[in-house]
Design a protein around this motif. Structure first.
Motif, PDB file in Angstrom:
ATOM      1  N   THR A  82       7.480   1.263  12.937  1.00 62.64           N
ATOM      2  CA  THR A  82       6.831   2.495  12.463  1.00 62.64           C
ATOM      3  C   THR A  82       5.316   2.476  12.657  1.00 62.64           C
ATOM      4  O   THR A  82       4.635   3.445  12.335  1.00 62.64           O
TER       5      THR A  82
ATOM      6  N   GLY B 203       0.108  -4.858   6.327  1.00 65.71           N
ATOM      7  CA  GLY B 203      -0.711  -5.483   7.361  1.00 65.71           C
ATOM      8  C   GLY B 203      -1.558  -6.604   6.770  1.00 65.71           C
ATOM      9  O   GLY B 203      -1.369  -7.021   5.608  1.00 65.71           O
ATOM     10  N   GLY B 204      -2.513  -7.070   7.557  1.00 64.20           N
ATOM     11  CA  GLY B 204      -3.380  -8.162   7.115  1.00 64.20           C
ATOM     12  C   GLY B 204      -4.111  -7.835   5.820  1.00 64.20           C
ATOM     13  O   GLY B 204      -4.413  -8.739   5.031  1.00 64.20           O
ATOM     14  N   SER B 205      -4.364  -6.556   5.578  1.00 61.77           N
ATOM     15  CA  SER B 205      -5.117  -6.186   4.368  1.00 61.77           C
ATOM     16  C   SER B 205      -4.338  -6.546   3.110  1.00 61.77           C
ATOM     17  O   SER B 205      -4.909  -7.084   2.155  1.00 61.77           O
TER      18      SER B 205
ATOM     19  N   ASP C  29       0.836  -1.206   0.000  1.00 64.30           N
ATOM     20  CA  ASP C  29       0.000   0.000   0.000  1.00 64.30           C
ATOM     21  C   ASP C  29       0.868   1.252   0.000  1.00 64.30           C
ATOM     22  O   ASP C  29       2.096   1.175   0.098  1.00 64.30           O
TER      23      ASP C  29
ATOM     24  N   SER D  44      -1.878 -13.342   9.762  1.00 68.82           N
ATOM     25  CA  SER D  44      -2.346 -13.840   8.462  1.00 68.82           C
ATOM     26  C   SER D  44      -1.230 -14.515   7.669  1.00 68.82           C
ATOM     27  O   SER D  44      -1.489 -15.389   6.840  1.00 68.82           O
TER      28      SER D  44
ATOM     29  N   THR E 187       3.692  -6.341   8.482  1.00 73.14           N
ATOM     30  CA  THR E 187       4.301  -5.140   9.088  1.00 73.14           C
ATOM     31  C   THR E 187       3.541  -4.718  10.339  1.00 73.14           C
ATOM     32  O   THR E 187       3.884  -3.739  10.972  1.00 73.14           O
ATOM     33  N   THR E 188       2.457  -5.436  10.647  1.00 76.24           N
ATOM     34  CA  THR E 188       1.749  -5.207  11.913  1.00 76.24           C
ATOM     35  C   THR E 188       1.909  -6.476  12.748  1.00 76.24           C
ATOM     36  O   THR E 188       2.186  -7.548  12.221  1.00 76.24           O
TER      37      THR E 188
ATOM     38  N   ASP F 284      -4.037 -10.537   2.930  1.00 74.63           N
ATOM     39  CA  ASP F 284      -5.266 -11.224   2.509  1.00 74.63           C
ATOM     40  C   ASP F 284      -5.560 -11.014   1.025  1.00 74.63           C
ATOM     41  O   ASP F 284      -6.038 -11.927   0.339  1.00 74.63           O
TER      42      ASP F 284
ATOM     43  N   VAL G 163      -6.545 -18.621   6.011  1.00 69.33           N
ATOM     44  CA  VAL G 163      -7.787 -17.833   5.948  1.00 69.33           C
ATOM     45  C   VAL G 163      -7.529 -16.563   5.159  1.00 69.33           C
ATOM     46  O   VAL G 163      -6.465 -15.956   5.291  1.00 69.33           O
TER      47      VAL G 163
ATOM     48  N   LEU H 120      10.119  -4.064  10.990  1.00 69.78           N
ATOM     49  CA  LEU H 120       9.135  -3.405  10.117  1.00 69.78           C
ATOM     50  C   LEU H 120       7.963  -2.825  10.916  1.00 69.78           C
ATOM     51  O   LEU H 120       7.290  -1.913  10.464  1.00 69.78           O
TER      52      LEU H 120
ATOM     53  N   THR I 173      -1.755 -18.174   8.316  1.00 72.82           N
ATOM     54  CA  THR I 173      -3.093 -18.792   8.365  1.00 72.82           C
ATOM     55  C   THR I 173      -3.577 -19.190   6.970  1.00 72.82           C
ATOM     56  O   THR I 173      -3.136 -18.638   5.961  1.00 72.82           O
TER      57      THR I 173
HETATM   58  N1  LIG Z   1      -6.414 -13.824   7.157  1.00 75.37           N
HETATM   59  C1  LIG Z   1      -6.312 -13.826   8.444  1.00 75.37           C
HETATM   60  O1  LIG Z   1      -5.925 -14.828   9.041  1.00 75.37           O
HETATM   61  C2  LIG Z   1      -6.663 -12.586   9.195  1.00 75.37           C
HETATM   62  C3  LIG Z   1      -6.603 -12.563  10.605  1.00 75.37           C
HETATM   63  C4  LIG Z   1      -6.952 -11.390  11.247  1.00 75.37           C
HETATM   64  C5  LIG Z   1      -7.314 -10.262  10.519  1.00 75.37           C
HETATM   65  N2  LIG Z   1      -7.377 -10.328   9.163  1.00 75.37           N
HETATM   66  C6  LIG Z   1      -7.756  -9.179   8.347  1.00 75.37           C
HETATM   67  O2  LIG Z   1      -6.652  -8.287   8.282  1.00 75.37           O
HETATM   68  C7  LIG Z   1      -7.145  -6.965   8.051  1.00 75.37           C
HETATM   69  C8  LIG Z   1      -6.541  -6.010   9.045  1.00 75.37           C
HETATM   70  O3  LIG Z   1      -5.135  -6.044   8.998  1.00 75.37           O
HETATM   71  P1  LIG Z   1      -4.257  -5.156   9.990  1.00 75.37           P
HETATM   72  O4  LIG Z   1      -4.942  -5.097  11.287  1.00 75.37           O
HETATM   73  O5  LIG Z   1      -2.881  -5.669   9.936  1.00 75.37           O
HETATM   74  O6  LIG Z   1      -4.358  -3.691   9.394  1.00 75.37           O
HETATM   75  P2  LIG Z   1      -4.201  -3.133   7.906  1.00 75.37           P
HETATM   76  O7  LIG Z   1      -3.427  -4.058   7.059  1.00 75.37           O
HETATM   77  O8  LIG Z   1      -5.555  -2.743   7.422  1.00 75.37           O
HETATM   78  O9  LIG Z   1      -3.331  -1.823   8.176  1.00 75.37           O
HETATM   79  C9  LIG Z   1      -3.873  -0.746   8.919  1.00 75.37           C
HETATM   80  C10 LIG Z   1      -3.090   0.529   8.601  1.00 75.37           C
HETATM   81  O10 LIG Z   1      -1.803   0.463   9.192  1.00 75.37           O
HETATM   82  C11 LIG Z   1      -0.810   0.782   8.231  1.00 75.37           C
HETATM   83  N3  LIG Z   1       0.405   0.064   8.622  1.00 75.37           N
HETATM   84  C12 LIG Z   1       0.606  -1.274   8.609  1.00 75.37           C
HETATM   85  N4  LIG Z   1       1.842  -1.564   9.057  1.00 75.37           N
HETATM   86  C13 LIG Z   1       2.437  -0.393   9.338  1.00 75.37           C
HETATM   87  C14 LIG Z   1       3.742  -0.032   9.794  1.00 75.37           C
HETATM   88  N5  LIG Z   1       4.653  -0.958  10.116  1.00 75.37           N
HETATM   89  N6  LIG Z   1       4.023   1.277   9.931  1.00 75.37           N
HETATM   90  C15 LIG Z   1       3.108   2.225   9.650  1.00 75.37           C
HETATM   91  N7  LIG Z   1       1.861   1.960   9.212  1.00 75.37           N
HETATM   92  C16 LIG Z   1       1.533   0.653   9.054  1.00 75.37           C
HETATM   93  C17 LIG Z   1      -1.403   0.342   6.909  1.00 75.37           C
HETATM   94  O11 LIG Z   1      -0.805   0.998   5.833  1.00 75.37           O
HETATM   95  C18 LIG Z   1      -2.863   0.748   7.102  1.00 75.37           C
HETATM   96  O12 LIG Z   1      -3.032   2.099   6.818  1.00 75.37           O
HETATM   97  C19 LIG Z   1      -8.653  -7.041   8.184  1.00 75.37           C
HETATM   98  O13 LIG Z   1      -9.245  -7.052   6.900  1.00 75.37           O
HETATM   99  C20 LIG Z   1      -8.883  -8.354   8.899  1.00 75.37           C
HETATM  100  O14 LIG Z   1     -10.145  -8.905   8.596  1.00 75.37           O
HETATM  101  C21 LIG Z   1      -7.041 -11.457   8.518  1.00 75.37           C
END
Ligand SMILES: NC(=O)c1ccc[n+]([C@@H]2O[C@H](COP(=O)([O-])OP(=O)(O)OC[C@H]3O[C@@H](n4cnc5c(N)ncnc54)[C@H](O)[C@@H]3O)[C@@H](O)[C@H]2O)c1
Ligand SMILES: [Fe+2]
Length: 398
Positions: free
Chosen positions: A183, A97-99, A39, A145, A139-140, A102, A150, A180, A148
């Motif tokens: 930040t 992140g997870g987005s 992203d 994910s 990165t989160t 996935d 899923v 990672l 997984t």
């Molecule tokens: N597939 C699975 O097993 C599973 C499990 C749990 C959640 N999910 C899904 O994952 C999604 C959520 O993922 P998420 O919680 O990681 O958030 P995300 O991926 O939506 O990220 C949230 C925000 O944080 C920012 N960000 C991410 N890492 C960063 C970093 N190191 N530094 C600065 N900014 C950063 C991203 O750019 C974004 O703006 C949801 O859609 C959820 O349903 C999937």
């Protein structure tokens, strides 16, 4: 008797500080041209450029998709898949992140199995062809994910967050580099940290739990409970970030092989309809749902209570389970988790979709794994309780 169980995880997990550097070697062993799914935030932080460099060093060419702007939808999947095909890529790398992860999982499966991603929900279509090799780099800390089977993709035509679970969605390789996550801003650290904790707790109390997942869920709960506040208070605390990255990875492995339960079942409809980030919607529900479930998983929640407090080792299971619930509540307070009302969701708008949300939650199958299996009316009532939930209620003293 030990229940029949299967245990799956990525073939290779690289983890530890600077594990990111391994992406070049990993990709070179799988193909010649990668599609990086990421992203704009990752791009602005320089992570995408860094990844491209590591690939170049190993003679791997790449294309980049940066269109993941929110939690993933079927539209991102289609766009990224088109880019993958147009450029004749042979490896998928998710960085974010997870987005992002996935989205990439869906691309890796659809590239070889075809069709619309929603076809795979509930096993209506089974991915029987091997997916494109996928290297997942979170990165989160996090969704887990990367480990997984899923993927969760929003169907933009009916606003349902589709929970799709099949072995083909499991990434072949995970690269978990805690550096990672340094930040990650405070609100993302809080949301993703609570998501990881919810995975570990739900994997542990699930009706699908088994000895392999118990071990990993317990370790995950311990790592997260002991480091989540530190990583929230001081984002530069590398030790806390390392522990959270590992805890989140373990949480993913645990729930992917056990299951998530009622919290996740109820959380997805809130995300789909009100666009609350996944971790926050879990946190808004977690204490109330644990309170609801407690009578059916007292011993397991007591184990969580004893992770939160040494003193609870002396407590009865009932007391330690109570302590688990109040400790989760306090944690939400410390992480400044809003409730649905303070997040800004209109009461009327919320009330008008409670029945749909409860139906969608049940339909996902996750509530059936909860130790106390709820009815539609009980789910509706829990949504109402959570709307104005007060995380600051007094802790019961012994
Ligand atoms: N597939 C699975 O097993 C599973 C499990 C749990 C959640 N999910 C899904 O994952 C999604 C959520 O993922 P998420 O919680 O990681 O958030 P995300 O991926 O939506 O990220 C949230 C925000 O944080 C920012 N960000 C991410 N890492 C960063 C970093 N190191 N530094 C600065 N900014 C950063 C991203 O750019 C974004 O703006 C949801 O859609 C959820 O349903 C999937
Ligand atoms: Fe989750």
């Amino acid at each position: 008797m030990i229940p029949y169980s299967v245990f799956r995880m990525p073939k290779t997990i690289n983890y530890g500080p600077h594990a990111f550097k391994k992406v070049g070697e990993e990709a070179a062993s799988k193909g010649k041209k990668a599609l990086i799914i990421s992203d704009k935030v990752m791009e602005s932080l320089g992570y995408v450029e860094e990844g491209v460099e590591y690939l170049k060093n190993e003679q791997v060419d790449c294309e980049v998709y940066l269109g993941v702007e929110s939690e993933p939808t079927d539209i991102y999947v289609e766009e990224a898949l088109n880019l993958f095909k147009a450029n004749h890529c042979d490896v998928v790398i998710s960085l974010g992140g997870g987005s992002c992860i996935d989205t990439a999982k869906a691309v890796a499966v659809l590239a070889t199995n075809r069709g619309y991603i929603g076809d795979y929900m509930g096993g209506r279509k089974v991915a029987d062809q091997p997916p494109i090799p996928h290297i997942a780099i979170p990165t989160t800390a996090g969704t887990g994910s990367e480990a997984t089977d899923v993927t969760i993709i929003t169907n933009t035509s009916n606003e349902v967050k589709m929970m799709i679970k099949q072995p083909a969605f499991l990434p072949e390789t995970a690269i978990v580099d805690p550096i990672l996550s340094l930040t990650s801003p405070k609100h993302v650290t809080a949301a993703t940290g609570i998501d990881a904790l919810s995975h570990a707790i739900e994997a542990y109390i699930s009706n699908q739990a088994h000895p392999m997942t118990d071990l990993i869920a317990l370790s995950s709960m311990e790592l997260i409970v002991n480091n989540i506040e530190e990583s929230y208070e001081d984002g530069d605390d590398v030790k806390a970030r390392e522990a959270m990255a590992l805890g989140a990875l373990q949480g993913g492995i645990a729930f992917s092989n056990s299951s998530v339960c009622l919290v996740h079942g109820m959380s997805r409809p809130i995300g789909a309809l009100f666009h609350v980030p996944h971790g926050f919607s879990n946190a808004m529900l977690l204490p109330a749902v644990l309170e609801f479930s407690k009578e059916s998983c007292t011993e397991r929640l007591a184990d969580l209570g004893r992770i939160f407090s040494e003193e609870a080792k002396e407590y009865s299971d009932e007391e330690a389970a109570d302590l688990a619930v109040t400790s989760v509540k306090e944690l939400c307070l410390k992480l400044e988790i809003p409730n649905l009302s303070t997040w800004g969701i209109d009461k009327q708008a919320f009330e008008s979709v409670i029945s749909k949300m409860a139906g969608d939650a049940l339909e996902s199958g996750s509530p059936a794994n909860n130790p106390r299996v709820p009815t539609q009316l009980e789910i509706e009532s829990l949504y109402r309780d959570c709307y104005n939930y007060d995380f600051s209620l007094e802790r019961k003293v012994r």
